[in-house]
Design a protein around this motif. Sequence first.
Motif, short mmCIF file in Angstrom:
data_model
loop_
_atom_site.label_atom_id
_atom_site.label_comp_id
_atom_site.label_asym_id
_atom_site.label_seq_id
_atom_site.Cartn_x
_atom_site.Cartn_y
_atom_site.Cartn_z
N PRO A 78 -17.10 -1.14 29.83
CA PRO A 78 -16.31 -0.22 29.01
C PRO A 78 -14.81 -0.25 29.31
CG PRO A 78 -17.58 0.99 30.65
CD PRO A 78 -18.07 -0.43 30.68
N ARG A 79 -14.43 -0.52 30.56
CA ARG A 79 -13.00 -0.47 30.87
C ARG A 79 -12.23 -1.53 30.08
NH1 ARG A 79 -10.38 -1.39 36.81
NH2 ARG A 79 -11.49 -3.35 36.54
N ARG A 80 -12.78 -2.72 29.99
CA ARG A 80 -12.10 -3.78 29.25
C ARG A 80 -11.98 -3.43 27.76
NH1 ARG A 80 -15.44 -6.65 32.90
NH2 ARG A 80 -14.25 -7.88 34.42
N VAL A 81 -13.03 -2.80 27.22
CA VAL A 81 -12.98 -2.44 25.79
C VAL A 81 -11.97 -1.32 25.56
CG1 VAL A 81 -14.34 -1.62 23.82
CG2 VAL A 81 -15.36 -3.19 25.48
N VAL A 82 -11.88 -0.36 26.50
CA VAL A 82 -10.87 0.70 26.38
C VAL A 82 -9.47 0.10 26.37
CG1 VAL A 82 -9.78 2.61 27.63
CG2 VAL A 82 -12.26 2.56 27.36
N VAL A 83 -9.20 -0.83 27.29
CA VAL A 83 -7.87 -1.46 27.36
C VAL A 83 -7.60 -2.24 26.08
CG1 VAL A 83 -6.49 -3.21 28.55
CG2 VAL A 83 -7.85 -1.58 29.87
N ALA A 84 -8.58 -3.02 25.62
CA ALA A 84 -8.38 -3.83 24.41
C ALA A 84 -8.13 -2.96 23.18
CB ALA A 84 -9.59 -4.73 24.19
N SER A 85 -8.88 -1.88 23.05
CA SER A 85 -8.71 -1.01 21.87
C SER A 85 -7.33 -0.34 21.88
CB SER A 85 -9.82 0.03 21.80
OG SER A 85 -9.77 0.90 22.93
N ASN A 86 -6.83 0.01 23.05
CA ASN A 86 -5.48 0.57 23.13
C ASN A 86 -4.43 -0.48 22.76
OD1 ASN A 86 -5.74 3.32 23.77
ND2 ASN A 86 -6.14 2.88 25.92
N LEU A 87 -4.62 -1.71 23.22
CA LEU A 87 -3.65 -2.77 22.89
C LEU A 87 -3.67 -3.10 21.40
CD1 LEU A 87 -4.10 -5.18 25.95
CD2 LEU A 87 -2.25 -3.54 25.51
N VAL A 88 -4.85 -3.03 20.78
CA VAL A 88 -4.93 -3.23 19.33
C VAL A 88 -4.05 -2.21 18.61
CG1 VAL A 88 -6.46 -2.93 17.34
CG2 VAL A 88 -7.16 -4.38 19.26
N ARG A 89 -4.10 -0.95 19.07
CA ARG A 89 -3.31 0.11 18.41
C ARG A 89 -1.82 0.00 18.74
NH1 ARG A 89 -6.87 5.30 19.70
NH2 ARG A 89 -7.26 4.14 21.63
N VAL A 90 -1.48 -0.59 19.87
CA VAL A 90 -0.07 -0.90 20.13
C VAL A 90 0.45 -1.83 19.04
CG1 VAL A 90 1.54 -2.07 21.69
CG2 VAL A 90 -0.22 -0.55 22.63
N LEU A 91 -0.33 -2.86 18.72
CA LEU A 91 0.10 -3.84 17.72
C LEU A 91 0.16 -3.24 16.32
CD1 LEU A 91 -1.95 -6.96 18.93
CD2 LEU A 91 0.50 -6.52 19.23
N THR A 92 -0.84 -2.43 15.96
CA THR A 92 -0.85 -1.91 14.59
C THR A 92 0.25 -0.88 14.38
OG1 THR A 92 -2.55 -0.28 15.19
CG2 THR A 92 -3.29 -2.37 14.25
N PHE A 93 0.48 0.00 15.35
CA PHE A 93 1.54 0.99 15.18
C PHE A 93 2.91 0.33 15.20
CE2 PHE A 93 -1.73 4.12 15.76
CZ PHE A 93 -1.26 5.22 15.05
N SER A 94 3.05 -0.74 15.96
CA SER A 94 4.29 -1.50 15.90
C SER A 94 4.45 -2.12 14.51
CB SER A 94 4.30 -2.60 16.96
OG SER A 94 4.19 -2.05 18.26
#
Length: 422
Positions: A78-94
């Motif tokens: 789960p930790r890797r998926v939490v990090v990846a999902s947050n990074l996905v939202r960094v890209l989309t909000f940018s």
Amino acid sequence: MTLIDALGLPQTRGRVPLVLAQLVDALGTGLFLPFAVVYFHAAKGVPLATVGVMLSVAALLSLPAGPLAGPLIDRFGPRRVVVASNLVRVLTFSGYVFTDVPWQLVVLVTVTLWGESQFRPAAAALVAQVADGGQRARWYAMDRALRNVGFGAGGLLGSALVGWGGSPGYTAVVVFNAVSFLVAAALVAAWSRAAAPVASGPGPGSAPAGDGPGTGRAGYREVLADRAFRGVLVTVAVFGLCDLALTVLLSAYVIEARGLPAWQPGTLFALNTLLVVLGQTAVARAVEHRRRPRVLQAAALLWTVSFGLFAVVPGEHGALAFAVLALGMVVFTAAELLQAPTSSALTVAMAGERLRGRYLGLEELMWGVARVLAPALFTWLLAKGPGLPWLALGLCCLAAVGVLCRLDRVLPAHVRRETVGG
């Protein structure tokens, strides 16, 4: 008894980065959430009707995200998926900053919702790993309280930015939100399981200490063969509709259907937030020795009472109407405080580690279905009659009580014996 125990808080020694990540994530989300529709309209020039269609299409397209998160959580942890999902939202909000083309915004919103739908089950699975024995419900309760604090603080900061900066203020809100997801991802990625003390005696369904993938190979066919869990999914869908009634239905009901002053919904939302922040962890502690199905039955019955109060609000008497609405909101919040930490704890207990991601992925799917159904269903019922949405929700809750009564008899023995804190 320590102060931490008296407040119903979990032991967080060695896990402070995870707590900070929860708070930062909620603060950023609270910055943007109240202005999502207005941002696309005011800052991007998209007509309001188009914004509504855009958000609905994105929500529909993101429905598979929860179930697809399940195998990822089980395989990679789960930790890797939490990090990846947050990074996905960094890209989309940018990406929001650099485009105002509707179809491109639809793509970005869809990917954002995919990130959110994968974050939620992964975060729940991560809590199941890091919580000391018997403290899962406390962690879920603390997460919900922190999210309400973050949403409130973020909403106030976002209002200040928008009020001060106009269109550039909206851009600042989006940029700050992207930064918050980046900081949250960094905190979770940097946290080491070795920094936390060893959990005391994991019980049935508890996770081992590691962050790695679950053992064995299994698919959703095995999860769906769990008859008791199919019943749990029915209650998740009902509770999802109940929860969404607050944000989707209440304002329209109060202002449009009952003709009451526009300040009342905002005040009721503030009351709900305050009660959650002050009471969530204490309520979780108070019921942690109760069996989960019984706690969820109590939540469903309280929701039924609150919906009855909302349905009989007298539109012609403003002060009396607000008093009834406030009482209904107190009862509504009491149901939330019981249900929120208990449902996830029940799902985790039924799953065990090997299939935990898939169980939580299906739970997220039912929440996604509720998010798609709620706007159309509630507005259609409201147009037919002011009390009909509340009547329908009350009947759904009573049906959920019946399902939970049966669940209490068919749950596996080790799950049936476990209490909320288990």
